[in-house]
Design a protein around this motif. Sequence first.
Motif, PDB file in Angstrom:
ATOM      1  N   ASP A  69     -14.407   9.145   3.419  1.00 49.59           N
ATOM      2  CA  ASP A  69     -13.874   8.537   3.805  1.00 49.59           C
ATOM      3  C   ASP A  69     -12.693   8.483   5.350  1.00 49.59           C
ATOM      4  OD1 ASP A  69     -16.240   6.689   3.021  1.00 49.59           O
ATOM      5  OD2 ASP A  69     -15.431   5.575   2.073  1.00 49.59           O
ATOM      6  N   LEU A  70     -12.609   7.978   6.534  1.00 54.19           N
ATOM      7  CA  LEU A  70     -11.575   8.333   7.660  1.00 54.19           C
ATOM      8  C   LEU A  70     -11.034   7.057   7.570  1.00 54.19           C
ATOM      9  CD1 LEU A  70     -12.974  10.796   9.990  1.00 54.19           C
ATOM     10  CD2 LEU A  70     -12.233  11.623   7.678  1.00 54.19           C
ATOM     11  N   SER A  71     -10.219   7.216   7.861  1.00 58.68           N
ATOM     12  CA  SER A  71      -8.374   5.803   8.078  1.00 58.68           C
ATOM     13  C   SER A  71      -8.664   6.285   9.793  1.00 58.68           C
ATOM     14  CB  SER A  71      -7.100   6.246   7.246  1.00 58.68           C
ATOM     15  OG  SER A  71      -6.118   5.428   7.966  1.00 58.68           O
ATOM     16  N   ALA A  72      -8.386   4.801  10.339  1.00 57.49           N
ATOM     17  CA  ALA A  72      -8.932   4.235  11.849  1.00 57.49           C
ATOM     18  C   ALA A  72      -7.346   3.706  12.224  1.00 57.49           C
ATOM     19  CB  ALA A  72      -9.596   3.290  11.943  1.00 57.49           C
ATOM     20  N   GLU A  73      -6.566   3.413  11.251  1.00 63.50           N
ATOM     21  CA  GLU A  73      -5.383   3.224  10.922  1.00 63.50           C
ATOM     22  C   GLU A  73      -5.457   2.098  12.346  1.00 63.50           C
ATOM     23  OE1 GLU A  73      -4.322   7.457  12.263  1.00 63.50           O
ATOM     24  OE2 GLU A  73      -2.945   7.952  10.011  1.00 63.50           O
ATOM     25  N   GLY A  74      -6.336   1.366  12.300  1.00 64.94           N
ATOM     26  CA  GLY A  74      -5.687   0.400  13.724  1.00 64.94           C
ATOM     27  C   GLY A  74      -6.566   0.319  14.596  1.00 64.94           C
ATOM     28  N   ASP A  75      -7.082   1.075  14.949  1.00 63.65           N
ATOM     29  CA  ASP A  75      -8.180   1.525  15.643  1.00 63.65           C
ATOM     30  C   ASP A  75      -9.851   2.134  15.691  1.00 63.65           C
ATOM     31  OD1 ASP A  75      -8.895   1.483  18.527  1.00 63.65           O
ATOM     32  OD2 ASP A  75      -7.692   3.325  19.144  1.00 63.65           O
ATOM     33  N   HIS A  76     -10.168   1.096  14.832  1.00 64.25           N
ATOM     34  CA  HIS A  76     -11.840   1.420  14.426  1.00 64.25           C
ATOM     35  C   HIS A  76     -12.513   2.351  15.706  1.00 64.25           C
ATOM     36  CE1 HIS A  76     -15.738   1.025  12.973  1.00 64.25           C
ATOM     37  NE2 HIS A  76     -15.283   1.094  11.497  1.00 64.25           N
ATOM     38  N   GLU A  77     -12.310   1.369  16.348  1.00 63.71           N
ATOM     39  CA  GLU A  77     -13.804   1.388  17.287  1.00 63.71           C
ATOM     40  C   GLU A  77     -13.231   2.319  18.633  1.00 63.71           C
ATOM     41  OE1 GLU A  77     -15.507  -0.482  22.004  1.00 63.71           O
ATOM     42  OE2 GLU A  77     -14.298  -1.826  20.526  1.00 63.71           O
TER      43      GLU A  77
END
Length: 244
Positions: A69-77
């Motif tokens: 599971d990867l973290s988008a760190e506030g910028d999913h898109e």
Amino acid sequence: MRLENIVMQARDPIATGRFWSAALGLVDGRPATEGDYEGRLVLEDGFWIDLCIEPVPDPPPPGWRLHLDLSAEGDHEGLVERLLGLGATTIDIGQGNPPWEVMADPDGNPFCVMEERSVYVGTGPIAALPLDSADPERDGVLYAALTGWVPVTGLAPVTLRHPSLRGPLLELCPEPEPKIRQNRTHLDVRPEAGGPGQQELVELALTMGATPADEPWAQGHPWVVMRDVSGNEFCVLADGQPPA
């Protein structure tokens, strides 16, 4: 002891490794076996995990008991778009419309890009390692003993994390169905100087319900291939220092 490797399989480890190197910001290494890929995810306070990819002839079969599971760190898109540009694809496994994105790497190995969650603070690019388990409590005790990771609050019934409370979560999740084949992704643990050696870790795992893998492919290595209570493969690496 430490959780040293996340080991994946792919038909083209080098090409798949290039994808994951760019996706996670890995420091590319020199694998022990030609044709494999190895890259290091460097986290804070000297904590690191290696991603190793070994060759297999076949595409990923249905069912994936351990994935990233990867973290988008506030910028999913933005992360989804960047991964698509690196060669990933979005896939439909009947997940409906969750707030996370289900994707696959260029070889077809599934992974998820997660929405922002408070439990992912400080994880780095890999938010979690969800592992299907028939008995999360019992498997959690085993992995805590083998890795030195500690229980933390999470969304899974049992969640472990490096004692620094940095890096990804290891999530023991109730399995949707029993294991029926070798996992395409597994974990490796290594003895550390001053702690239990390889044989001691193997014996500890046996007392906690793990079993040795007896198939021909699991024999003749410097590491010991085992299975947890739920049948998931893991390896106990040889004594000594890991590669730099």
